[in-house]
Scaffold this active site. Sequence first.
Site, PDB file in Angstrom:
ATOM      1  CE1 TYR A 166       0.881   0.805   7.101  1.00 54.95           C
ATOM      2  CE2 TYR A 166      -0.721   0.601   5.339  1.00 54.95           C
ATOM      3  CZ  TYR A 166       0.308   1.290   5.945  1.00 54.95           C
ATOM      4  OH  TYR A 166       0.765   2.467   5.385  1.00 54.95           O
ATOM      5  NE  ARG A 167       2.287   0.616   1.663  1.00 54.57           N
ATOM      6  CZ  ARG A 167       2.223   1.936   1.470  1.00 54.57           C
ATOM      7  NH1 ARG A 167       1.981   2.743   2.477  1.00 54.57           N
ATOM      8  NH2 ARG A 167       2.393   2.444   0.279  1.00 54.57           N
TER       9      ARG A 167
ATOM     10  CE1 TYR B 265       5.970  -0.415   4.002  1.00 56.91           C
ATOM     11  CE2 TYR B 265       5.589   1.680   2.924  1.00 56.91           C
ATOM     12  CZ  TYR B 265       5.444   0.858   4.023  1.00 56.91           C
ATOM     13  OH  TYR B 265       4.769   1.303   5.131  1.00 56.91           O
TER      14      TYR B 265
END
Lengths: 515, 110
Positions: free
Chosen positions: A471-472, A94
């Site tokens: 969601y991310r 991420y």
Amino acid sequence: MPSKYIALPKGVSEKAFDAAIREYREILGEANVFTDADHLASYSKIMIPDSTDNHTPSAAICPASTEEVQRCVAVCNKYKVPVWPISTGRNLGYGSAAPGSRGQVVMDLRRMNKIIEVDPVLCTALVEPGVTFQQLYDYLQENKIPLWLSCPAPSSIAGPLGNAADRGVGYTPYGEHFMFSCGMEVVMPTGEVLKTGMGSLPNSNTAQVFKWGYGPYLDGIFTQSNYGIITKMGFWLMPAPPAFKPYVIRYPEETDIVDIVETLRPLRLAMIIPNAVVIVHALWELGSFLKRADHYTGTGSIPDSVVKDMVTKNKVGMWNVYCGLYGSPEQNEVNWNIIQNVVKASGKGELLTAEQVGDDPVFKYRADLMQGKMNTAEFGLYNWRGGGGSAWFAPVSQARGSETLKQMDMAKKILGKYGFDYVAEFIVGWRDMHHIVDLLYDRTDPAQLKAAHDCFDELLTAFSKEGYGTYRVNTAFMDKVADTYGPVKKEINRKIKRALDPNGIIAPGKSGIWN
Amino acid sequence: MKKKINQTAVLAGILVIGVVASAIAGDALAQAAGQWRDANHVYSKICANCHEIGVGPVIKGRNLDPDYYQSVVRHGMRAMPAFRPTDVDDAMLKQVGEMLSKSPAPGGSK
């Protein structure tokens, strides 16, 4: 004249930055402020499909206390220096420890690593951002405190505060981590210290046991956001159950995802299955310890027929569902009988216990995760393709078989267009599924890096068009994802940002929130 | 109550341990820069996670230069993440590099 810094914060002169660095050093000491390329290399390494140049920090500052964070924030305000807080910085697919955009100062909170309190009676913990899952696990073990953690995989070097603040998940009954957090201490952009929930009350002893406090519940606005710097977070920990029974249900076909979800959802909703179930695709299961090149050397994504052969040869399912029973042996026996009957009645799926599976390292790894025992075995996925490229694509699905099938088909088709493999799992909430796809690519190959970027972009576009939100997301695509949630949400986020952080110094651009 | 092996006893055990834990709360066994016992502690809690389970290559007994280890740790390499000075400071990283450089291969063969 070239700058002495590897990057400068946007809109900040070198002279002003010199002054800011001087003041950070006065607060933190020389040893805890870094501006040299060698040390900053460790704050620049990314796996996501984006140029490192877009995520190069100007400096790293490393406070060891809330008070030092406050003083550094005052300096940031004074010189309008943007600061990107990280906890353990291990959100590898991420964005890792690198800032969302070039020139931000990384505020590395790893030195704040105190386990402030573990209450074995009320089963709570209060920790700082730099505490790792391994550290907390070791603490519980060494002090013989019979509480279990819930951790993501792989997580020994990651930490509970940062993971919950980014709304990560684990695999125990406490697997939805933010849901099981309770109480925060937050340094606001103004330098004030806010304690959320019951923590604001002087002499309160209920900050870690009652989430809501009085008035608006604020904790949520500090997750996946840039409204403050979380310096402490409380957690509920799970009492170690008297007995734990892990099991796996293996399914032979990709399309079985429909039956899996339809069979398991009622059991999950009724909490017969209490934990965050994970439904692992064969390429995730096998990719954690096999290398792609040993099975397929052609161009394009790995053919279904090859995956099928691998499944047969390695005796795994095309989908592998890992669940656990947590309770007294008597309770587990009752629920086990229910589960056996439901799976049998569905006519699909091979249900296997630890005893039946025998000495299977993959089963053991999953069984450990469902007990909150962390390791880094899943990093083996990065050897599947090699080259250090990874981006998590994480759309949310209803826990409905037709929906999961549709998402699987969409993801496979788009990944296939760019030559990538469908390496995926579904993690079950109660009514939702986190559909997690690891876009694995060779980051040393510029063509693959570009393809991965374009593929990720298309995945986001196509899924959001169908109403599937993520969601991310990694730091290269935060604006794009924020846009998918519409202009009203974006504008309200911005209004809150402007109200709380008028100088826009905390992590500008995090989750697409700018001021 | 003390001798009964049932859930009540488990709960009582938790309460007793509670007193002990409260007494040592705050003494976290931190695993970060400035808090490692020695190079082996770093290896066992960080490096070994991947390099002893087949995820990363074996790094003991390779006769590699100590500086090479330090560089890879700070920069990362392909899928290996970089480790920051707050994970392990320069002085301890130097010791880790030297320890690994001189280490025998796992299993005793070199």
